[in-house]
Design a protein around this motif. Structure first.
Motif, PDB file in Angstrom:
ATOM      1  N   ALA A 336     -59.805 -13.127 -23.940  1.00 36.37           N
ATOM      2  CA  ALA A 336     -58.452 -13.337 -23.402  1.00 36.37           C
ATOM      3  C   ALA A 336     -57.407 -12.441 -24.056  1.00 36.37           C
ATOM      4  N   SER A 337     -57.821 -11.563 -24.952  1.00 39.76           N
ATOM      5  CA  SER A 337     -56.847 -10.758 -25.709  1.00 39.76           C
ATOM      6  C   SER A 337     -55.999  -9.878 -24.797  1.00 39.76           C
ATOM      7  N   ALA A 338     -56.602  -9.349 -23.735  1.00 41.22           N
ATOM      8  CA  ALA A 338     -55.839  -8.484 -22.827  1.00 41.22           C
ATOM      9  C   ALA A 338     -54.763  -9.287 -22.090  1.00 41.22           C
ATOM     10  N   VAL A 339     -55.108 -10.509 -21.695  1.00 40.40           N
ATOM     11  CA  VAL A 339     -54.136 -11.370 -21.003  1.00 40.40           C
ATOM     12  C   VAL A 339     -52.991 -11.728 -21.947  1.00 40.40           C
ATOM     13  N   ILE A 340     -53.331 -12.104 -23.174  1.00 41.10           N
ATOM     14  CA  ILE A 340     -52.299 -12.459 -24.164  1.00 41.10           C
ATOM     15  C   ILE A 340     -51.423 -11.256 -24.471  1.00 41.10           C
ATOM     16  N   GLY A 341     -52.072 -10.098 -24.706  1.00 45.46           N
ATOM     17  CA  GLY A 341     -51.318  -8.881 -25.025  1.00 45.46           C
ATOM     18  C   GLY A 341     -50.378  -8.481 -23.903  1.00 45.46           C
ATOM     19  N   GLY A 342     -50.850  -8.612 -22.673  1.00 41.39           N
ATOM     20  CA  GLY A 342     -50.003  -8.272 -21.533  1.00 41.39           C
ATOM     21  C   GLY A 342     -48.778  -9.160 -21.453  1.00 41.39           C
ATOM     22  N   ASN A 343     -48.956 -10.466 -21.666  1.00 44.98           N
ATOM     23  CA  ASN A 343     -47.821 -11.385 -21.631  1.00 44.98           C
ATOM     24  C   ASN A 343     -46.854 -11.131 -22.787  1.00 44.98           C
ATOM     25  N   GLU A 344     -47.385 -10.790 -23.954  1.00 43.02           N
ATOM     26  CA  GLU A 344     -46.513 -10.489 -25.093  1.00 43.02           C
ATOM     27  C   GLU A 344     -45.683  -9.236 -24.818  1.00 43.02           C
ATOM     28  N   ARG A 345     -46.284  -8.253 -24.157  1.00 45.98           N
ATOM     29  CA  ARG A 345     -45.543  -7.029 -23.826  1.00 45.98           C
ATOM     30  C   ARG A 345     -44.453  -7.312 -22.789  1.00 45.98           C
ATOM     31  N   VAL A 346     -44.757  -8.217 -21.851  1.00 45.60           N
ATOM     32  CA  VAL A 346     -43.797  -8.534 -20.794  1.00 45.60           C
ATOM     33  C   VAL A 346     -42.598  -9.298 -21.345  1.00 45.60           C
ATOM     34  N   VAL A 347     -42.824 -10.234 -22.271  1.00 47.66           N
ATOM     35  CA  VAL A 347     -41.727 -11.074 -22.751  1.00 47.66           C
ATOM     36  C   VAL A 347     -40.805 -10.323 -23.709  1.00 47.66           C
ATOM     37  N   ARG A 348     -41.326  -9.297 -24.384  1.00 52.02           N
ATOM     38  CA  ARG A 348     -40.524  -8.603 -25.408  1.00 52.02           C
ATOM     39  C   ARG A 348     -39.230  -8.020 -24.845  1.00 52.02           C
ATOM     40  N   PRO A 349     -39.260  -7.302 -23.704  1.00 50.82           N
ATOM     41  CA  PRO A 349     -37.987  -6.784 -23.157  1.00 50.82           C
ATOM     42  C   PRO A 349     -37.014  -7.886 -22.764  1.00 50.82           C
TER      43      PRO A 349
END
Length: 727
Positions: A336-349
């Motif tokens: 699930a690391s790719a899913v988590i990483g993608g969401n973390e990248r989306v929320v940062r901005p």
């Protein structure tokens, strides 16, 4: 084919493209309930059948237990026409009767079997027939059409049916109106298909599962009862909205516990419903963001994560935001690391935007924004937000003045206290609306007031003012907390009164379910502040003080507004568990100080429990009726010299003893004791009505007895109109 007497469980599913998430729960409930109710009305299902709704992002479905293959036939008796119209002098059928029978599918041979029965003043002819019960195919088609027509669709879209082979083939182009394009229809009675159609689709037994994780492309349903199990096993879909929601709750709690023993996900039922409507196979994952963002007010971060990303922020035991959040994913990858990483990248901005707004807003003071309020229109007939702020400030000053007068006589220290309070109220009211001009509130209007409080604290404004700015919208909703300090309480009252008086004054009253300015909520806010703080303020005086600040902009709304407040208060009290009789008894006297209402209600409840209560309430009602029928206004005055009968003398003496005690308790605010002091009047009141003629021939005696009753009435109705307790 389904045999006519066969009962089996029924499953109907409409398979569609992704449904609007905020509406899904209601859509699912409506689809299931309307369809089941229609089957019951047609006699295909009993009243006690079990109805199980299903709703996922791509389907609406319902399972109904024990549905008949055919409804029972019904005996029907139909009135035809008066005998004089249907039969001639020889008893033969008239053309009118034959025509009516033909319309019902019967011929002349039915005439001898017609029944004659009285119908009002004349005799009429009645035709008995058997109405065949609907077959399941007929009844389900009607139920399906009705359930689709009655769906609470937020917005309809128009689309063209697909071209293709088989059951879905449609010659030419046909437009369909529905919430989303529909691609499949299932109708199973036990293990048998039911021949129905809807939205250009013919019912079958195949459906589809998860877009990405289903084990098979098409799921061939075996029976109505295997629907949920097959969808979960073959299609990776939890079809039940309730079960999916419960699974998400379970996973959220487990993920929070794993992230930290003292952590819990934020509670938000609306968000939970929305996320349940977005996923078919929930998988809760934990993400993180940089701790530096925690310098931004947590309300901003929480709102952007919930509103924009549908995340569940994690809070510690004190309710403080952490840098972890929970993601409800719709897929379950091995890694699930790719899913988590993608969401973390989306929320940062998103969080960076919030930090930017916060930093930029703090470069200007709230005071520097005051003039800008004059450029923001509040209402076409009531001016700008600047005008509104000035009115709130003026009303706040009047409220402080009324508070100070209510505590007379007061000391120099008290005078100083009210002067300081007034100064804080003026400052808070002047600045309360300025955060409407900030970038943060422009992005997140839900944060108005909250951000004003943060910016006021940042500027170091004096104690209490920042809290008042933050709290002046409170209570924002049912069950919300009240303002936390005196300054906030006064400004919140002033703000709500300004809204209510202004909008009522220009005729913008709520109608039916429509209340665009939330005036019911504002009125309830005023009521809660006055009642729960037991403030020594009178509602009519507050409204009267607010009216002049509008000048010529409004008409006097006091009368309508007081009725509106009384209605809101009555509804609120009944919701709190007080009976309609108790509420009516207290509000009938139109108490001006709402802080007294709970004690009056408690007193009425205690009085009603007394053995003498029913008799006294009935007597009070009788007294009231007698006084209403009197030719002239009756004064509560008695001439002792005209008390001729022993019963009227006894009542007078009892009143002389009880009334002062009741009055003293009333003035001390002990309403329970005041009402209970009247219990001793039961026997003399009963004896008076048994032995004294009020409407005596002697005019002086009659007037004196009416005066005695008026004195009794006045003594009994100080706390509440106890006649309202009479059965």
């Amino acid at each position: 084919m389904t045999s006519s007497n066969h009962k089996a469980n029924l499953l109907v599913e409409l398979f569609v493209e992704e449904l609007p998430p905020k509406a899904l729960k209601k859509l699912g409930e409506s689809f299931a309930n309307v369809l089941a109710d229609s089957l019951k009305a047609q006699g295909l299902a009993a009243a006690d059948v079990v109805v199980t709704p299903f709703a996922s992002p791509r389907r609406l479905a319902v399972h109904v237990s024990n549905v008949a293959g055919k409804a029972a036939d019904q005996a029907v008796q139909q009135k035809l026409m008066p005998v004089a119209v249907g039969l001639d002098a020889n008893g033969q059928a008239t053309p009118a009767l034959l025509k009516k029978l033909a319309a019902l599918g019967a011929g002349p041979e039915a005439v001898p079997g017609l029944k004659r029965a009285p119908d009002g003043k004349a005799e009429a002819l009645f035709f008995d027939s058997i109405k065949p019960g609907a077959t399941l195919a007929e009844g389900l088609q009607k139920a399906l059409d009705e359930s689709i027509a009655k769906l609470p669709i937020p917005k309809v879209m128009t689309y063209q049916l697909e071209q293709g082979d088989g059951a879905n083939f449609q010659p030419g182009w046909t437009s369909v109106n529905f919430v989303r394009p529909a691609h499949g229809l299932v109708a199973l009675h036990g293990d048998q298909e039911v021949a129905v159609s809807a939205l250009g689709l013919k019912a079958g037994r195949s459906t589809r599962g998860h877009r990405f994780e289903a084990r098979v492309e098409k799921i061939i349903l075996l029976t109505a009862d295997t629907y949920a199990e097959q969808l979960q096993h073959e299609g990776a879909v939890i079809a039940s909205f309730a079960e999916r929601r419960a699974e998400i709750e379970r996973q959220l709690a487990a993920a929070a516990a794993k992230a930290g023993s003292n952590l819990k996900p934020i509670e938000d039922d609306a968000l939970l419903d929305e996320v349940t409507a977005l996923v078919e196979r929930p998988n809760v994952l934990t993400g993180r963001f940089e701790e530096a963002f925690l310098a931004v007010p947590q309300e901003c971060l929480i709102l952007t994560m919930k509103a924009n990303q549908k995340y569940f922020p994690l809070l510690d035991t004190s309710g403080k935001l952490t840098n972890q959040f929970l993601i409800v994913s719709n897929i379950k990858p091995d890694d699930a690391s790719a899913v988590i990483g993608g969401n973390e990248r989306v929320v940062r901005p998103r969080l960076a935007d919030a930090k930017f707004f916060f930093d930029q807003d703090r470069k200007k003071t709230l005071e520097s924004r005051v003039d800008g309020l004059a450029k923001v229109v509040y209402h076409g007939k009531l001016g700008t937000q600047g005008d509104r702020a000035e009115r709130v400030r003026a009303i706040g000053h009047e409220i402080v003045k009324q508070l100070s007068l209510a505590t007379l006589p007061f000391t120099v220290e008290a005078q100083d206290h009210f002067a300081v309070l007034d100064s804080k109220v003026q400052q808070a009211a002047r600045l309360a609306k300025t955060d409407l001009l900030t970038d943060m509130v422009g992005e997140f209007p839900e944060l108005q007031g909250i951000m004003g409080g943060y910016y006021a604290r940042h500027e170091g404004l004096r104690d209490g003012v920042a809290i008042a700015i933050e709290d002046h919208y409170k209570p924002r909703f049912a069950g919300d907390a009240l303002p936390r300090n005196h300054t906030g309480t006064v400004v919140a009252l002033a703000d709500k009164l300004e809204t209510l008086v202004g909008l009522f004054g220009i005729g913008q009253l709520p109608t039916g379910d429509k209340d665009p300015f939330a005036l019911r909520r504002h009125a309830l806010g005023v009521i809660r502040i006055l009642v729960e703080n037991n403030l020594p303020l009178e509602l009519p005086a507050l409204i009267a003080a607010a009216i002049p600040v509008f000048g010529e902009l409004i008409s006097n709304p006091a009368e309508h507004l007081l009725v509106f407040f009384s209605d809101r208060l009555a509804v609120s009290l009944r919701e709190q568990g007080y009976s309609a009789q108790e509420v009516d008894a207290v509000l009938a006297l139109q108490p001006e100080r709402l802080g007294d209402v709970p004690r009056r209600l408690a007193a009425v409840r205690a009085f009603a429990a007394l053995p003498e209560a029913a008799s006294l309430a009935a007597a009070n009602k009788r007294v009231g009726n007698i006084l209403k029928k009197a030719e002239t206004q009756v004064e509560a005055k008695v001439d002792e010299g005209l008390l001729k009968e022993a019963a009227e003398r006894a009542l007078y003496d009892a009143l002389q003893a009880a009334a002062p005690k009741a009055r003293a308790s009333f003035e001390e605010g002990d309403y329970t004791a005041s009402l209970q002091a009247l219990a001793v009047l039961k026997a003399p009141v009963d004896a008076f009505f048994d032995g004294v003629m009020v409407n005596a021939d002697d005019a002086a005696l009659k007037a004196n007895r009416l005066g005695l009753l008026a004195t009794l009435h006045k003594a009994m109705n100080q706390v509440a109109d106890i006649s309202r307790l009479a059965a």
